[in-house]
Design a protein around this motif. Structure first.
Motif, short mmCIF file in Angstrom:
data_model
loop_
_atom_site.label_atom_id
_atom_site.label_comp_id
_atom_site.label_asym_id
_atom_site.label_seq_id
_atom_site.Cartn_x
_atom_site.Cartn_y
_atom_site.Cartn_z
N GLN A 1 47.52 8.68 70.14
CA GLN A 1 48.04 9.74 71.00
C GLN A 1 49.07 10.58 70.27
OE1 GLN A 1 49.40 7.56 74.40
NE2 GLN A 1 47.36 7.44 75.33
N HIS A 2 49.93 9.93 69.49
CA HIS A 2 50.93 10.65 68.70
C HIS A 2 50.25 11.56 67.67
CE1 HIS A 2 54.76 11.40 66.76
NE2 HIS A 2 54.22 11.04 65.59
N LEU A 3 49.23 11.06 67.01
CA LEU A 3 48.49 11.85 66.03
C LEU A 3 47.81 13.05 66.68
CD1 LEU A 3 47.45 12.18 63.11
CD2 LEU A 3 45.57 10.68 63.72
N LEU A 4 47.22 12.84 67.85
CA LEU A 4 46.56 13.93 68.57
C LEU A 4 47.57 15.01 68.93
CD1 LEU A 4 43.94 14.95 69.89
CD2 LEU A 4 44.63 13.71 71.95
N LYS A 5 48.75 14.60 69.39
CA LYS A 5 49.79 15.56 69.75
C LYS A 5 50.25 16.34 68.52
CE LYS A 5 52.42 13.83 72.97
NZ LYS A 5 53.54 13.13 73.64
N ALA A 6 50.41 15.65 67.38
CA ALA A 6 50.84 16.29 66.14
C ALA A 6 49.79 17.29 65.65
CB ALA A 6 51.12 15.24 65.07
N ARG A 7 48.52 16.93 65.78
CA ARG A 7 47.45 17.86 65.36
C ARG A 7 47.42 19.10 66.24
NH1 ARG A 7 42.50 13.66 64.15
NH2 ARG A 7 43.19 13.07 62.07
N LYS A 8 47.64 18.92 67.55
CA LYS A 8 47.67 20.09 68.44
C LYS A 8 48.83 21.00 68.10
CE LYS A 8 45.30 18.13 72.44
NZ LYS A 8 45.42 17.69 73.83
N THR A 9 49.99 20.42 67.79
CA THR A 9 51.16 21.21 67.41
C THR A 9 50.89 21.97 66.12
OG1 THR A 9 52.58 19.56 68.45
CG2 THR A 9 53.62 21.07 66.90
N ALA A 10 50.29 21.31 65.15
CA ALA A 10 49.99 21.95 63.86
C ALA A 10 48.98 23.08 64.05
CB ALA A 10 49.46 20.93 62.88
N THR A 11 47.98 22.87 64.88
CA THR A 11 46.98 23.91 65.13
C THR A 11 47.61 25.10 65.83
OG1 THR A 11 45.28 22.22 65.33
CG2 THR A 11 44.76 24.38 66.22
N ALA A 12 48.48 24.84 66.78
CA ALA A 12 49.15 25.93 67.51
C ALA A 12 50.04 26.73 66.57
CB ALA A 12 49.97 25.37 68.66
N SER A 13 50.78 26.07 65.69
CA SER A 13 51.66 26.81 64.77
C SER A 13 50.84 27.58 63.74
CB SER A 13 52.63 25.87 64.09
OG SER A 13 51.95 24.97 63.26
N ARG A 14 49.70 27.02 63.32
CA ARG A 14 48.82 27.72 62.38
C ARG A 14 48.23 28.96 63.03
NH1 ARG A 14 44.38 24.13 60.79
NH2 ARG A 14 45.98 22.66 61.33
N THR A 15 47.85 28.86 64.29
CA THR A 15 47.29 30.00 65.02
C THR A 15 48.34 31.09 65.17
OG1 THR A 15 45.87 28.48 66.23
CG2 THR A 15 46.12 30.68 67.13
N LYS A 16 49.59 30.72 65.45
CA LYS A 16 50.66 31.70 65.58
C LYS A 16 50.89 32.43 64.27
CE LYS A 16 53.81 30.01 69.07
NZ LYS A 16 55.10 29.37 69.30
N SER A 17 50.91 31.71 63.15
CA SER A 17 51.19 32.33 61.86
C SER A 17 50.07 33.26 61.42
CB SER A 17 51.44 31.26 60.80
OG SER A 17 50.25 30.55 60.54
#
Length: 153
Positions: A87-103
């Motif tokens: 669950q922690h890994l899934l949350k971290a991946r979602k955060t990374a994807t969201a920040s990548r999309t923003k950039s």
């Protein structure tokens, strides 16, 4: 005799199964690797699998003890840890994807890099063989002899 009146296994076999169960639970197996499996139970007791399956009272005790054994509790704890980490890994991946999309949605701060020299090469330069591939006698189709052996034409 009905099946309720008939003994499931002999007292000697039941004793062998119970002793084997105790050895496995205390971590002192004599014939197996010590894993808490029914296969190891019948092997440790020195009886056949069919005989072990007829010892329904022993198997009921086995199932009860296996559910409350330290190994089973460790397995449950490990499974809970793995679930939490996933669950922690899934949350971290979602955060990374969201920040990548923003950039990628932000406009670039400087123009893209452009080469200072043209990348085009003239046709004569492209068809020329590099010097390290050229033959010493100038004829690229002619085979060269190996070593000091005389060349026969």
């Amino acid at each position: 005799m009905t099946s309720a009146e008939r003994p499931s296994v002999s007292p000697r076999t039941e004793r062998a199964l119970r002793d084997a169960m105790e050895r496995l639970f205390t971590g002192r197996p004599t014939r197996t690797d010590g894993k808490l499996t029914k296969k190891n139970l019948w092997r440790e007791a020195g009886v056949s699998r069919a005989t072990m399956n007829r010892a329904t009272h022993v198997l009921a005790d086995w199932d009860h003890r296996i559910g409350h054994s330290p190994a089973r509790l460790q397995d449950r704890k490990q499974a809970d840890t793995i679930t939490a980490l996933r669950q922690h890994l899934l949350k971290a991946r979602k955060t990374a994807t969201a920040s990548r999309t923003k950039s990628t949605q932000q406009p670039p701060s400087s123009p893209p890099c452009t080469p200072r020299t043209p990348l085009s090469v003239s046709r004569s330069q492209a068809s020329r063989r590099p010097s390290y591939l050229s033959r010493s006698d100038g004829d690229p189709t002619r085979r060269q002899p190996h070593g000091d052996a005389p060349h026969v034409s």
